[in-house]
Design a protein around this motif. Structure first.
Motif, PDB file in Angstrom:
ATOM      1  N   LYS A 230    -113.131  22.379  -7.996  1.00  0.00           N
ATOM      2  CA  LYS A 230    -113.762  23.624  -8.456  1.00  0.00           C
ATOM      3  C   LYS A 230    -114.234  24.420  -7.256  1.00  0.00           C
ATOM      4  O   LYS A 230    -114.865  23.876  -6.354  1.00  0.00           O
ATOM      5  N   ALA A 249    -110.610  32.555 -10.156  1.00  0.00           N
ATOM      6  CA  ALA A 249    -111.631  32.627 -11.211  1.00  0.00           C
ATOM      7  C   ALA A 249    -111.478  33.931 -11.977  1.00  0.00           C
ATOM      8  O   ALA A 249    -110.691  34.805 -11.604  1.00  0.00           O
ATOM      9  N   VAL A 252    -116.388  37.810 -13.256  1.00  0.00           N
ATOM     10  CA  VAL A 252    -117.574  37.977 -14.094  1.00  0.00           C
ATOM     11  C   VAL A 252    -118.745  38.340 -13.197  1.00  0.00           C
ATOM     12  O   VAL A 252    -118.704  38.113 -11.990  1.00  0.00           O
ATOM     13  N   THR A 257    -125.257  30.383 -12.765  1.00  0.00           N
ATOM     14  CA  THR A 257    -124.082  29.512 -12.633  1.00  0.00           C
ATOM     15  C   THR A 257    -124.403  28.034 -12.900  1.00  0.00           C
ATOM     16  O   THR A 257    -123.534  27.185 -12.742  1.00  0.00           O
ATOM     17  N   ASP A 262    -119.621  21.958 -15.079  1.00  0.00           N
ATOM     18  CA  ASP A 262    -119.547  21.056 -16.229  1.00  0.00           C
ATOM     19  C   ASP A 262    -118.778  21.713 -17.376  1.00  0.00           C
ATOM     20  O   ASP A 262    -118.019  21.055 -18.092  1.00  0.00           O
ATOM     21  N   GLY A 289    -115.470  27.849 -17.202  1.00  0.00           N
ATOM     22  CA  GLY A 289    -116.496  27.859 -16.155  1.00  0.00           C
ATOM     23  C   GLY A 289    -117.053  29.261 -15.977  1.00  0.00           C
ATOM     24  O   GLY A 289    -118.269  29.484 -15.979  1.00  0.00           O
TER      25      GLY A 289
HETATM   26  N1  LIG Z   1    -119.696  33.318  -9.273  1.00  0.00           N
HETATM   27  C1  LIG Z   1    -118.729  32.953 -10.109  1.00  0.00           C
HETATM   28  N2  LIG Z   1    -117.861  33.873 -10.615  1.00  0.00           N
HETATM   29  C2  LIG Z   1    -116.885  33.507 -11.460  1.00  0.00           C
HETATM   30  N3  LIG Z   1    -116.663  32.243 -11.869  1.00  0.00           N
HETATM   31  C3  LIG Z   1    -117.488  31.295 -11.413  1.00  0.00           C
HETATM   32  C4  LIG Z   1    -118.561  31.579 -10.513  1.00  0.00           C
HETATM   33  N4  LIG Z   1    -119.208  30.423 -10.227  1.00  0.00           N
HETATM   34  C5  LIG Z   1    -118.559  29.465 -10.918  1.00  0.00           C
HETATM   35  N5  LIG Z   1    -117.536  29.982 -11.630  1.00  0.00           N
HETATM   36  C6  LIG Z   1    -116.582  29.268 -12.493  1.00  0.00           C
HETATM   37  O1  LIG Z   1    -117.054  27.958 -12.736  1.00  0.00           O
HETATM   38  C7  LIG Z   1    -116.152  26.990 -12.172  1.00  0.00           C
HETATM   39  C8  LIG Z   1    -116.926  25.848 -11.573  1.00  0.00           C
HETATM   40  O2  LIG Z   1    -117.838  26.352 -10.618  1.00  0.00           O
HETATM   41  P1  LIG Z   1    -118.389  25.606  -9.352  1.00  0.00           P
HETATM   42  O3  LIG Z   1    -117.353  25.557  -8.311  1.00  0.00           O
HETATM   43  O4  LIG Z   1    -119.656  26.303  -9.080  1.00  0.00           O
HETATM   44  O5  LIG Z   1    -118.635  24.107  -9.878  1.00  0.00           O
HETATM   45  P2  LIG Z   1    -119.804  23.091  -9.537  1.00  0.00           P
HETATM   46  O6  LIG Z   1    -120.268  23.319  -8.134  1.00  0.00           O
HETATM   47  O7  LIG Z   1    -119.360  21.742  -9.915  1.00  0.00           O
HETATM   48  O8  LIG Z   1    -120.924  23.579 -10.547  1.00  0.00           O
HETATM   49  P3  LIG Z   1    -122.205  22.791 -11.110  1.00  0.00           P
HETATM   50  O9  LIG Z   1    -123.364  23.541 -10.527  1.00  0.00           O
HETATM   51  O10 LIG Z   1    -122.118  22.954 -12.580  1.00  0.00           O
HETATM   52  O11 LIG Z   1    -122.116  21.354 -10.660  1.00  0.00           O
HETATM   53  C9  LIG Z   1    -115.318  27.746 -11.177  1.00  0.00           C
HETATM   54  O12 LIG Z   1    -114.058  27.144 -11.032  1.00  0.00           O
HETATM   55  C10 LIG Z   1    -115.229  29.109 -11.833  1.00  0.00           C
HETATM   56  O13 LIG Z   1    -114.278  29.088 -12.856  1.00  0.00           O
END
Ligand SMILES: Nc1ncnc2c1ncn2[C@@H]1O[C@H](COP(=O)(O)OP(=O)(O)OP(=O)(O)O)[C@@H](O)[C@H]1O
Ligand SMILES: [Mg+2]
Length: 329
Positions: A230, A249, A252, A257, A262, A289
């Motif tokens: 991710k 992505a 948005v 976030t 998850d 996500g």
């Molecule tokens: N700023 C953003 N803009 C658009 N999509 C986002 C953004 N942040 C997260 N996402 C979406 O959420 C998905 C997972 O985000 P991220 O990489 O933050 O995972 P993570 O670090 O495991 O998150 P978590 O805090 O839930 O553990 C991304 O692949 C994307 O689809």
């Protein structure tokens, strides 16, 4: 759990706790018993496993969750929130000695501090999970490896047993607060069909300090069945059949976030278990996500399958959604 004829698409095992989210928190926290006012406060269901379970249920998977909560109001809050979203919590364990975990999130600007009192989370063991529930599930997902060392210790053998009877496994380790990324995790990854780290976690798990996420993903594919990384606002990356598969992505304007990763996990598992191909599964996961960031807390804006599919197919801002712009970058 009386009706063990029930089958579940997904059994999620791991952390569930309330998240207290304060928004508009100044970067400099004052000490000295000074009171500081912030823009808003809310309480929401937290815990990576719990948020994944709710996301999967919202997407239509028959989902069960097993975790440990204390015999207290916080535990009841977490279990009620899961049950309200259609997740079976009949296999959860009440810990009468240690309280439910609690997380406080201090969000300000585009950053946040996360403070967790782990409570009974580290006391979860694989033996807490009723074997009948495991047999009733097609797929088992575990979240937050490093917060639950006893569960972690039992994971390789337990995952191996699950796979030997034809079910599949996935793991989102999440961060290691100790920063050690102990070697034991490699044995769990070997028994993992779908590994779901974020970029920083993928680099740490692969032991890379050069920031090369594609190389980390390739490296993880040597032991995990399918690594899916991710990448926040950059989308996601997987390694399959000797090639990277990269998906952007959705554009948005995120409100919060927390839990995006998850919700991504839920989307990926729903698509993958539903028989979609890798790139379609990544697109659906990214949509789940990204859409989840439109509201405060991990579960409030999780989409249905129809909503997630519509977001992928709608290239222009969706006026009906009213909340935010949605479309591919
Ligand atoms: N700023 C953003 N803009 C658009 N999509 C986002 C953004 N942040 C997260 N996402 C979406 O959420 C998905 C997972 O985000 P991220 O990489 O933050 O995972 P993570 O670090 O495991 O998150 P978590 O805090 O839930 O553990 C991304 O692949 C994307 O689809
Ligand atoms: Mg994560």
């Amino acid at each position: 759990m009386e009706n063990m004829a029930t089958t579940f698409d997904l059994l999620v095992v791991g952390d569930a706790n309330p998240d207290v989210v304060l928004s508009g928190v100044p970067r400099e926290l004052r000490v000295g018993q000074r009171e500081q006012l912030v823009a808003a406060g809310a309480i929401a269901l937290g815990g990576s496993a719990a948020i994944t379970a709710c996301g999967a249920s919202r997407l239509g998977l028959r989902t069960a969750f097993v975790g440990r909560v204390g015999d207290d109001a916080l535990g009841r809050f977490a279990l009620d929130a899961l049950a309200e979203r259609g997740v079976d919590v009949s296999g959860c364990v009440t810990d009468f000695e240690v309280a439910t975990a609690l997380t406080v999130i201090l969000a300000g600007g585009d950053d946040r501090a996360i403070l967790t009192a782990p409570g009974c989370l580290p006391r979860l063991v694989v033996e807490d999970v009723d074997p009948r529930l495991v047999r009733a599930a097609r797929h088992v997902h575990v979240s937050s490896y490093f917060l639950q060392p006893r569960l972690a210790a039992g994971l390789p053998a337990w995952f191996a047993a699950i796979r030997s009877r034809g079910a599949s496994t996935s793991l989102d380790t999440n961060d290691d607060p100790s920063g050690r990324w102990d070697d034991g995790v490699a044995a769990a990854i070997e028994q993992t069909d779908v590994l779901l780290p974020n970029e920083a976690e993928a680099l740490a798990l692969a032991g890379r300090t050069d920031g090369d996420v594609i190389a980390a993903c390739r490296q993880l594919a040597m032991t995990a069945g399918l690594p899916v990384v991710k990448r926040g606002a950059r989308g996601a990356l997987a390694w399959w059949d000797g090639e990277p598969v990269i998906v952007p992505a959705l554009a948005v304007e995120p409100m919060d976030t927390v839990g995006a990763g998850d919700s991504f996990n839920a989307g990926f598992l729903a698509a993958w278990l539903g028989g979609r191909g890798l790139s379609a599964s990544l697109r659906l996961a990214v949509a789940c996500g990204s859409l989840s960031t439109r509201a405060v807390g991990g579960t409030a804006a999780q989409p249905t399958l129809e909503q997630a599919l519509a977001a992928i197919k709608t290239p222009e801002p969706d006026a009906a959604a009213g909340v935010t712009r949605v479309g591919p970058r």
